[in-house]
Design a protein around this motif. Structure first.
Motif, PDB file in Angstrom:
ATOM      1  N   LYS A 183      49.320 -11.617 -25.046  1.00  0.00           N
ATOM      2  CA  LYS A 183      50.470 -10.795 -24.704  1.00  0.00           C
ATOM      3  C   LYS A 183      51.730 -11.182 -25.492  1.00  0.00           C
ATOM      4  N   ASN A 184      51.690 -12.310 -26.177  1.00  0.00           N
ATOM      5  CA  ASN A 184      52.859 -12.771 -26.935  1.00  0.00           C
ATOM      6  C   ASN A 184      52.508 -13.020 -28.399  1.00  0.00           C
ATOM      7  N   ARG A 185      51.612 -12.207 -28.919  1.00  0.00           N
ATOM      8  CA  ARG A 185      51.099 -12.418 -30.272  1.00  0.00           C
ATOM      9  C   ARG A 185      52.197 -12.320 -31.329  1.00  0.00           C
ATOM     10  N   LYS A 186      53.121 -11.390 -31.176  1.00  0.00           N
ATOM     11  CA  LYS A 186      54.183 -11.215 -32.169  1.00  0.00           C
ATOM     12  C   LYS A 186      55.059 -12.468 -32.271  1.00  0.00           C
ATOM     13  N   GLU A 195      37.008 -11.886 -31.760  1.00  0.00           N
ATOM     14  CA  GLU A 195      38.013 -11.049 -32.421  1.00  0.00           C
ATOM     15  C   GLU A 195      39.411 -11.668 -32.298  1.00  0.00           C
ATOM     16  N   THR A 196      39.732 -12.150 -31.098  1.00  0.00           N
ATOM     17  CA  THR A 196      41.034 -12.778 -30.877  1.00  0.00           C
ATOM     18  C   THR A 196      41.142 -14.088 -31.636  1.00  0.00           C
ATOM     19  N   ILE A 197      40.068 -14.865 -31.632  1.00  0.00           N
ATOM     20  CA  ILE A 197      40.061 -16.131 -32.370  1.00  0.00           C
ATOM     21  C   ILE A 197      40.318 -15.880 -33.850  1.00  0.00           C
ATOM     22  N   LYS A 198      39.623 -14.906 -34.411  1.00  0.00           N
ATOM     23  CA  LYS A 198      39.779 -14.582 -35.838  1.00  0.00           C
ATOM     24  C   LYS A 198      41.191 -14.094 -36.129  1.00  0.00           C
ATOM     25  N   CYS A 199      41.736 -13.302 -35.225  1.00  0.00           N
ATOM     26  CA  CYS A 199      43.100 -12.793 -35.407  1.00  0.00           C
ATOM     27  C   CYS A 199      44.091 -13.947 -35.495  1.00  0.00           C
ATOM     28  N   TYR A 200      43.989 -14.889 -34.576  1.00  0.00           N
ATOM     29  CA  TYR A 200      44.882 -16.041 -34.610  1.00  0.00           C
ATOM     30  C   TYR A 200      44.648 -16.884 -35.865  1.00  0.00           C
TER      31      TYR A 200
END
Length: 239
Positions: A61-64, A87-92
């Protein structure tokens, strides 16, 4: 010893909780990026970030905000809170996060965590209430014993374990050294203490116990410790 300042994010602000209760949130900075840069100026090499909103929602929720810190600082950042899939792991990872923290996802599916550790830099978060692992932003407490859970990752590619005694978190009444040491011994992994750090004397206790690292949160925000002093005394042992 890895000395890791912490930023907990709630609605884009840096806050601290007491015993993991969202209603206890106290805002310390409305601009987390400035805070991260301040930690860097003080001598920090690492930064621990928890997306509190994400932990409760089960998705980031605080990715930006995290992206901005990754982009505009040189800190080695670890992130937890709401990370439930690759997917989230790769994004980070793509944002520049050094390592991701798996808590609820690892407890529900240890095989997933072990598999992800083969591909990414993964840390296991073990947050315990009365010795039992809590999940979903600490809102739920199960029946799994923390030390038994830690033992599942012995000999794996998991980079570290962060263990928190929830009853002490944000209370400034001292770390649970015995709990941390048990997790370290059962897992044989790099182990980071969290929850309850109160003063510089706690660093001496960690060193005597042979604990690998520690998260620094409320003790800094409430002026209980001087990070420049801490890095000066213990920083030469950072890895």
């Amino acid at each position: 010893m890895q000395i890791i300042p912490a930023i907990d994010l709630k609605e884009g602000c840096a806050v601290r909780l007491s015993q993991g209760l969202m209603e206890s949130a106290k805002v310390y900075a409305k601009n987390p990026l400035e805070l991260a840069k301040h930690f860097e100026e003080l001598g920090a090499e690492y930064l621990h970030i928890v997306d509190l909103d994400g932990a409760f929602a089960g998705e980031p929720k605080n990715r930006k905000v995290i992206e901005g810190i990754c982009k505009d600082s040189k800190l080695k950042i670890e992130v937890g809170g709401g990370i439930r899939n690759e997917e989230t792991i790769k994004c980070y990872h793509d944002l520049g996060v050094k390592r991701v923290i798996l808590g609820s996802a690892a407890l529900k599916n240890p095989e997933f965590a072990l598999k992800m550790a083969e591909k990414y830099a993964v840390v296991i978060g073990i947050d315990a209430k009365e010795g039992k692992v809590a999940t979903e932003g600490w809102a739920e407490s199960g029946s799994t014993l923390a030390w038994e859970f830690a033992e599942l990752f012995k000999g794996s590619k998991v980079e570290a374990i962060i263990c928190t005694d929830i009853a002490r978190d944000g209370m400034l009444n001292g770390l649970n050294i015995d709990f941390t040491k048990t997790i370290q011994e059962k897992s044989s992994l790099f182990t980071i203490a969290s929850g309850g750090l109160s003063n510089i004397g706690d660093f001496d206790k960690l060193e005597v116990a042979g604990i690998d690292g520690v998260i620094v949160g409320k003790a800094f925000y409430e002026g209980r410790i001087d990070l420049v002093e801490v890095f000066g005394k213990f920083g030469d042992r950072q890895t």
